[in-house]
Design a protein around this motif. Structure first.
Motif, PDB file in Angstrom:
ATOM      1  N   UNK A  42     -40.273  23.626  46.523  1.00 31.76           N
ATOM      2  CA  UNK A  42     -39.221  22.793  46.656  1.00 31.76           C
ATOM      3  C   UNK A  42     -37.828  23.550  46.804  1.00 31.76           C
ATOM      4  N   UNK A  43     -37.639  24.609  46.224  1.00 33.76           N
ATOM      5  CA  UNK A  43     -36.364  25.451  46.189  1.00 33.76           C
ATOM      6  C   UNK A  43     -36.503  26.161  47.479  1.00 33.76           C
ATOM      7  N   UNK A  44     -37.781  26.853  47.678  1.00 33.40           N
ATOM      8  CA  UNK A  44     -37.936  27.732  49.010  1.00 33.40           C
ATOM      9  C   UNK A  44     -37.521  26.813  50.149  1.00 33.40           C
ATOM     10  N   UNK A  45     -38.223  25.720  50.295  1.00 33.10           N
ATOM     11  CA  UNK A  45     -38.236  24.957  51.387  1.00 33.10           C
ATOM     12  C   UNK A  45     -36.673  24.444  51.719  1.00 33.10           C
ATOM     13  N   UNK A  46     -36.006  24.148  50.523  1.00 33.33           N
ATOM     14  CA  UNK A  46     -34.701  23.555  50.627  1.00 33.33           C
ATOM     15  C   UNK A  46     -33.748  24.591  51.250  1.00 33.33           C
ATOM     16  N   UNK A  47     -33.843  25.765  50.487  1.00 32.66           N
ATOM     17  CA  UNK A  47     -32.868  26.928  51.158  1.00 32.66           C
ATOM     18  C   UNK A  47     -33.390  27.133  52.455  1.00 32.66           C
ATOM     19  N   UNK A  56     -29.486  19.658  55.354  1.00 29.94           N
ATOM     20  CA  UNK A  56     -28.574  19.490  54.374  1.00 29.94           C
ATOM     21  C   UNK A  56     -29.579  19.463  53.163  1.00 29.94           C
ATOM     22  N   UNK A  57     -28.691  20.190  52.127  1.00 30.23           N
ATOM     23  CA  UNK A  57     -29.553  20.672  50.902  1.00 30.23           C
ATOM     24  C   UNK A  57     -30.198  19.495  50.241  1.00 30.23           C
ATOM     25  N   UNK A  58     -29.889  18.236  50.060  1.00 30.20           N
ATOM     26  CA  UNK A  58     -30.479  17.095  49.436  1.00 30.20           C
ATOM     27  C   UNK A  58     -31.050  16.351  50.248  1.00 30.20           C
ATOM     28  N   UNK A  59     -31.240  16.644  51.523  1.00 26.99           N
ATOM     29  CA  UNK A  59     -32.095  15.690  52.434  1.00 26.99           C
ATOM     30  C   UNK A  59     -33.459  16.272  52.581  1.00 26.99           C
ATOM     31  N   UNK A  67     -40.368  14.602  47.081  1.00 26.77           N
ATOM     32  CA  UNK A  67     -39.706  15.427  46.209  1.00 26.77           C
ATOM     33  C   UNK A  67     -38.905  16.564  47.084  1.00 26.77           C
ATOM     34  N   UNK A  68     -37.769  16.475  46.470  1.00 25.30           N
ATOM     35  CA  UNK A  68     -36.646  17.555  47.140  1.00 25.30           C
ATOM     36  C   UNK A  68     -35.820  17.918  46.030  1.00 25.30           C
ATOM     37  N   UNK A  69     -34.678  18.723  46.564  1.00 25.00           N
ATOM     38  CA  UNK A  69     -34.024  19.462  45.390  1.00 25.00           C
ATOM     39  C   UNK A  69     -32.948  18.590  44.932  1.00 25.00           C
ATOM     40  N   UNK A  70     -32.734  18.414  43.785  1.00 23.90           N
ATOM     41  CA  UNK A  70     -31.564  17.698  43.100  1.00 23.90           C
ATOM     42  C   UNK A  70     -30.971  18.323  41.850  1.00 23.90           C
ATOM     43  N   UNK A  71     -30.967  19.883  41.867  1.00 19.39           N
ATOM     44  CA  UNK A  71     -30.010  20.439  41.042  1.00 19.39           C
ATOM     45  C   UNK A  71     -28.638  20.649  41.373  1.00 19.39           C
ATOM     46  N   UNK A 456     -37.737  19.465  38.829  1.00 14.60           N
ATOM     47  CA  UNK A 456     -36.678  19.586  39.811  1.00 14.60           C
ATOM     48  C   UNK A 456     -36.105  18.398  40.663  1.00 14.60           C
ATOM     49  N   UNK A 457     -36.753  17.104  40.225  1.00 14.16           N
ATOM     50  CA  UNK A 457     -36.301  15.924  40.671  1.00 14.16           C
ATOM     51  C   UNK A 457     -35.153  15.388  39.836  1.00 14.16           C
ATOM     52  N   UNK A 458     -34.492  16.076  38.865  1.00 14.89           N
ATOM     53  CA  UNK A 458     -33.287  15.452  38.423  1.00 14.89           C
ATOM     54  C   UNK A 458     -32.566  16.806  38.071  1.00 14.89           C
ATOM     55  N   UNK A 459     -31.260  16.680  38.227  1.00 19.54           N
ATOM     56  CA  UNK A 459     -30.344  18.110  38.127  1.00 19.54           C
ATOM     57  C   UNK A 459     -30.088  17.982  36.563  1.00 19.54           C
TER      58      UNK A 459
END
Length: 461
Positions: A42-47, A56-59, A67-71, A456-459
């Motif tokens: 998730x982290x790698x794909x987001x960055x 966009x980070x949260x898309x 599942x996506x990045x929500x930190x 990773x689904x909740x900041x």
């Protein structure tokens, strides 16, 4: 020195360690790694999407999953170097960082005491740590829990040894990456360490500000929308959620006021017991209590978040309760809560499906917080009887009671993890029904839920 369990010869100990290491290696290479480093993906794909594709980070969503990045955005900024390497290199780097953070955390918790157990004690401890479910899940998911724990414990070490000039930096950075460690700023305030609290707050705000400059759109979206979007949390009733909110959800209680009242009660208990620990100069206990409380009050506390319980086991052993620490540690190695993966109803589901929560709550209520016993020094009565009285010209001074001393929680973890092997409590990948792992964030074989289940689904998780 307490004799560690096992053969009496070095050759026998070596054979035992090799056998244990082989068993642990087979287990960790077959069960946890089937999670396939999901959170790291998730982290790698987001960055990667953010840097190379203009996304966009949260898309971003992992292909085929919700599942996506929500930190917080600062976490994405810190992870930017992953965009310069391939996925496998990122996995190797994450594993190395996690192992380094674990070494730092264990070193802080044990102090110099680990040396008296020698190579055999260190090897036993390594095998026991590898079986600790929150730890092995953190590694196999590629999570950041150990890095945050090491940052926070660094501040604990600074406060316990009186080197308070830099205290607060670790807590501030951890709070900027995930919101849950911000409770440690509350500990600093409860303890009256206003300067350290100001440093931690300043670092967290500065880091968040830097992220806002680097990713203004992502920051605006996170603080105005993503943080408050409860649909991004995931299934609260999932058995991996070992928080108070998870217990209520599995009971079918959806009342926010009920949850809020329980959280307030837990926070009051934490503040009272933490003040007692700080008054006794027991900073390790105060930090352990705060980690326990963070796990209880967070809406989502996945099993791998429970690495925050490690300081509690260290405190228990130091306070003279190695059997209790070993028994509780063994339960947290057993994956026992997954027996209620399909159905957590009934009395057995209430007790067993929430067992990790009960352990966390019990530690919060019963963890020793007083002055920990010091080593007794041998007294020579003949010397005492003949030593001259102090000179009035040079009065004898003793260490003032308000001066910081050595960290009272030292010499603990190596005893804690070896105690787990001596208690006779089952410690392994599961009890009763076996559960199969998968590459989903929860390690289940159930089809992906409409909401994320990974930490990773909740900041704030």
């Amino acid at each position: 020195m307490r004799r560690l369990p096992g053969p009496g010869t070095d050759r026998g100990r070596l054979l035992l360690i090799l056998a244990l290491a082989a068993a642990v290696t087979v287990f960790t290479a077959t069960v946890p790694l089937l999670r396939d480093w999901f959170d790291l993906r998730v982290y790698y794909g987001t960055v990667d999407s953010w840097v190379h594709d203009g996304g966009r980070v949260y898309d971003y969503r992992v292909p085929g999953t919700p599942y996506g990045f929500t930190y917080p955005p600062f976490a994405a900024v810190v992870m930017l170097p992953m965009a310069l390497v391939g996925l496998h290199t990122a996995i190797a780097a994450a594993l190395l960082l996690n192992l380094t953070a674990l070494t730092v955390a264990v070193r802080i918790l044990t102090g110099p005491g680990w040396r008296r157990h020698g190579w055999y004690g260190v090897a036993l401890a390594a095998c026991a740590l590898a079986l600790f479910e929150p730890l092995r899940d953190t590694l196999s998911f590629g999570q950041v829990n150990l890095l945050l724990l090491a940052l926070v414990l660094t501040d604990c070490s600074l406060l316990a040894t009186g080197r308070t000039r830099w205290a607060g930096i670790g807590i501030g950075l951890a709070a900027a990456v995930k919101l849950t460690p911000a409770l440690f700023i509350g500990l600093l305030l409860v303890a009256g360490r206003r300067r350290a609290a100001a440093v931690a707050t300043g670092v967290a705000v500065a880091a968040t500000g830097c992220a806002a400059l680097a990713a203004p759109d992502a920051s605006r979206f996170y603080w105005t929308h993503a943080l408050w979007d409860t649909t991004r949390v995931g299934r609260l009733d999932y058995v991996s959620n070992q928080s108070l909110q998870g217990v209520l959800a599995r009971l079918g209680v959806e009342s926010r006021p009920v949850w809020g009242a329980l959280v307030l009660l837990v926070l009051c208990c934490w503040a009272w017991r933490s003040r007692r620990a700080v008054a006794a100069r027991n900073w390790p206990a105060a930090f352990a209590l705060t980690g326990l409380t963070a796990c209880l009050v967070s809406p989502i506390t996945w099993v791998h978040h429970l690495v925050w319980l490690l300081p509690s086991f260290a405190v228990l052993v130091r306070a003279g309760h190695p059997r209790v620490a070993g028994a509780l540690y063994a339960v947290l190695c057993s994956s026992v809560v997954w027996l209620w993966f399909d159905d957590a109803s009934g009395v057995d589901g209430f007790l067993g499906g929430n067992l990790y929560t009960w352990i966390t709550l019990g530690l919060l209520l019963r963890l020793p917080v007083g002055q920990l016993p010091q080593r007794r020094r041998p007294k020579s009565h003949s010397t005492r009887a003949t030593e001259p009285p102090p000179s009035t010209a040079a009065p004898v001074t003793t260490a003032a009671s308000d001066q910081p001393g050595p960290c009272p929680g030292a010499a603990t973890v190596s005893e804690t993890v070896t105690a787990a092997a001596a208690t006779g409590v089952a410690c392994g990948p599961g009890l009763g029904r076996a559960r199969s792992a998968s590459s989903e964030p929860t390690g289940s074989t159930r089809p992906a839920a409409p909401n994320p289940q990974s930490s990773s689904s909740r900041a704030s998780s």
